[in-house]
Enzyme design. Structure first.
Site, mmCIF file in Angstrom:
data_model
loop_
_atom_site.group_PDB
_atom_site.id
_atom_site.type_symbol
_atom_site.label_atom_id
_atom_site.label_comp_id
_atom_site.label_asym_id
_atom_site.label_seq_id
_atom_site.Cartn_x
_atom_site.Cartn_y
_atom_site.Cartn_z
ATOM 1 N N HIS A 173 0.836 -1.218 0.000
ATOM 2 C CA HIS A 173 0.000 0.000 0.000
ATOM 3 C C HIS A 173 0.866 1.262 0.000
ATOM 4 C CE1 HIS A 173 -3.349 -2.704 1.200
ATOM 5 N NE2 HIS A 173 -2.400 -3.265 1.948
ATOM 6 N N SER A 294 15.567 20.954 -16.391
ATOM 7 C CA SER A 294 14.356 21.741 -16.617
ATOM 8 C C SER A 294 14.741 23.017 -17.349
ATOM 9 C CB SER A 294 13.713 22.089 -15.274
ATOM 10 O OG SER A 294 12.900 23.239 -15.402
ATOM 11 N N LYS A 300 16.786 21.389 -11.261
ATOM 12 C CA LYS A 300 16.084 20.127 -11.502
ATOM 13 C C LYS A 300 16.925 19.061 -12.207
ATOM 14 C CE LYS A 300 12.319 18.906 -11.044
ATOM 15 N NZ LYS A 300 11.062 19.250 -11.714
ATOM 16 N N GLU A 307 10.711 7.740 -16.750
ATOM 17 C CA GLU A 307 9.314 8.161 -16.951
ATOM 18 C C GLU A 307 8.785 7.726 -18.307
ATOM 19 O OE1 GLU A 307 8.492 12.415 -15.402
ATOM 20 O OE2 GLU A 307 10.653 12.289 -15.750
#
Ligand code: ARG
Length: 476
Positions: A173, A294, A300, A307
């Site tokens: 979970h 970024s 970043k 991804e």
């Protein structure tokens, strides 16, 4: 209005009907838009090596059946070799108006060798030809995909071998649950990829029948030795039903399903890594080589590669759905709808190959923060189950032990203490069965060590799984 419409120039037609393979019964050429709409050359041209190979084998089979003389056969085979050279060299004069790769190859052959080239299509149809081309291509793709999966497995095994003794929290979970070792977590993916690799192998073995000889749908009318042809093309049997042979796309569907499942597995691996790379977790750092920055936030570092591996599972699912939907309800045998199988199929091939090219080096370059993992492994009462198990070993029914340890956890939370922070006196307030050794049971190392059965996370068990994984990977 009517007369003006009549005076309008007749619609420009595409290539003259005589140029088409099927031009005989047509009196005018196709509408250019219709021609563009029905053409498949833009995407089926990648099948050319297989189309030529199938044609060479077919020409030889026709000669053996007495339908081509030896010299006609040699002319055709040499002509096909010349076509192949042009294709390989990138000098082949592709003509989109000639519909597909099959027509392009055959027309070019005729240009090079003359009328005898027109004998090649004896007893054959593009329907059995495309089914063959797809199977030959699939066989090649399956070998490449399986090799790519193996490389990913090897990298994961190498990383797992380094981290058999590195504890981290395991989650259910997405809540900290029990300590595990990193090698155990990584090996989970090795076994998933093993099933994937086997699935692609199964798909290949079910596609191991020759479809050539089915012709349009009813089977060829000439005495071609199909068994010998099957052998020549590397198939172990001849398809036992011509209707099935030309209308079956199961092999593609199985590949697409295999690709979708592999994509799902890799999306989970990518998701784990992406989560672990957050500041909140801080369990892993991606190499600069597999991250991007970024355009606005100078600080970043984004895990783009992971991804996109996660994201590409979407199109792998979509491609499977597209071909399943195309095939649904199609009456036997061949229907043009089936030409729509190619783009989704090729897209899944390309997508999967692209993922498998980037995955192993990305995995190899991960910097695991095992210090942070180790610290987190014992936090949040991760060894509470072990304390309950301690009481079970003293004869307490598990349900009672569970409730008792639950009360201890509540006490710790109220007091701001960890389980390991409790003294024996405090423990004994909950049960007199706690002895000196109770504190030992609460350590991360003891918790890990206890799970030594097959498939457990004890380093000793993980080492055995690692050995098994190596054996499986070494197998074909
Ligand atoms: N381009 C076709 C396909 O991909 C090849 C078979 C065409 N057959 C036909 N009768 N139109 O399915």
């Amino acid at each position: 209005m009517k007369s003006r419409a009549r005076k309008r120039k007749p619609a420009r037609t595409g290539v003259a009907p005589s140029e088409k393979l099927w031009g005989g019964r047509f009196s005018r050429g196709a509408d250019p838009a219709a021609e563009r709409f029905t053409g498949s050359l833009a995407f089926d041209r990648r099948l050319w090596p297989h189309d030529v190979r199938g044609s060479v084998a077919w020409a030889k089979a026709l000669a053996k059946a007495g339908l081509l003389s030896a010299s006609e056969r040699d002319t055709i085979v040499k002509g096909l070799e010349a076509v192949q050279e042009e294709l390989a060299a990138g000098t082949f004069p592709f003509r989109a108006e000639l519909e597909d790769i099959h027509t392009n190859v055959e027309r070019r052959l005729q240009e090079l060798v003359g009328d005898v080239g027109g004998k090649l299509h004896t007893g054959r149809s593009r329907n059995d030809q495309i089914a063959l081309d797809e199977r030959l291509y699939l066989r090649e793709v399956i070998a490449r995909v399986r090799a790519g999966l193996r490389r990913a497995q090897e990298t994961l095994v190498a990383r797992a071998a380094e981290t058999v003794d590195a504890p981290l929290p395991g989650y259910t979970h997405l809540q900290r649950a029990q300590p595990i070792v990193l090698g155990h977590h990584l090996l989970a993916y090795v076994f998933m990829l093993q099933r994937d690799r086997e699935r692609f192998g199964d798909c290949g073995s079910r596609a191991d029948t020759l479809t050539l000889g089915a012709a349009a749908l009813a089977g060829t009318a000439f005495p071609v030795d199909l068994e010998a042809l099957a052998k020549d093309l590397g198939f172990s049997a001849v398809s036992p039903n011509s209707l099935d042979a030309v209308s079956d796309r199961d092999a593609l569907l199985e590949f697409l399903a295999g690709a979708a499942i592999t994509g799902m597995h890799l999306s989970r691996l990518a998701a784990d890594l992406t989560l672990w790379a957050t500041a909140e977790f801080g369990f892993v750092e991606f190499s600069d080589a597999f991250a991007t920055g970024s355009s606005i936030m100078p600080q970043k570092k984004n895990p783009d590669v992971a991804e996109l591996i996660r994201g590409k599972s979407g199109r792998l699912y979509g491609n499977l759905m597209a071909v399943l939907t195309t095939m649904k309800g199609l009456p036997l045998a061949y229907n043009s709808d089936m030409q729509e199988d190619k783009e989704p199929f090729f897209d899944s091939v390309d997508t999967l190959e692209a993922i498998l090219a980037v995955l192993p080096p990305m995995l190899a370059s991960l910097a695991f923060r095992t210090d942070r993992m180790r610290r987190a492994a014992g936090e949040n009462f991760a060894t509470a189950t072990d304390l309950a198990d301690y009481l079970v070993r003293k004869g307490v029914p598990f349900r009672q032990a569970h409730a008792l340890v639950g009360r201890i956890v509540r006490f710790c939370e109220a007091e701001g203490k960890s389980l390991e922070g409790l003294g024996l006196v405090e423990l004994r307030r909950f049960s007199p069965l706690f002895d000196d050794d109770a504190k030992d049971a609460l350590t991360v190392e003891a918790s890990l060590r206890a799970r030594a059965l097959t498939g457990g996370t004890a380093p000793e068990a993980v080492r055995r799984s690692l050995a098994l994984a190596r054996t499986l990977i070494a197998r074909a």
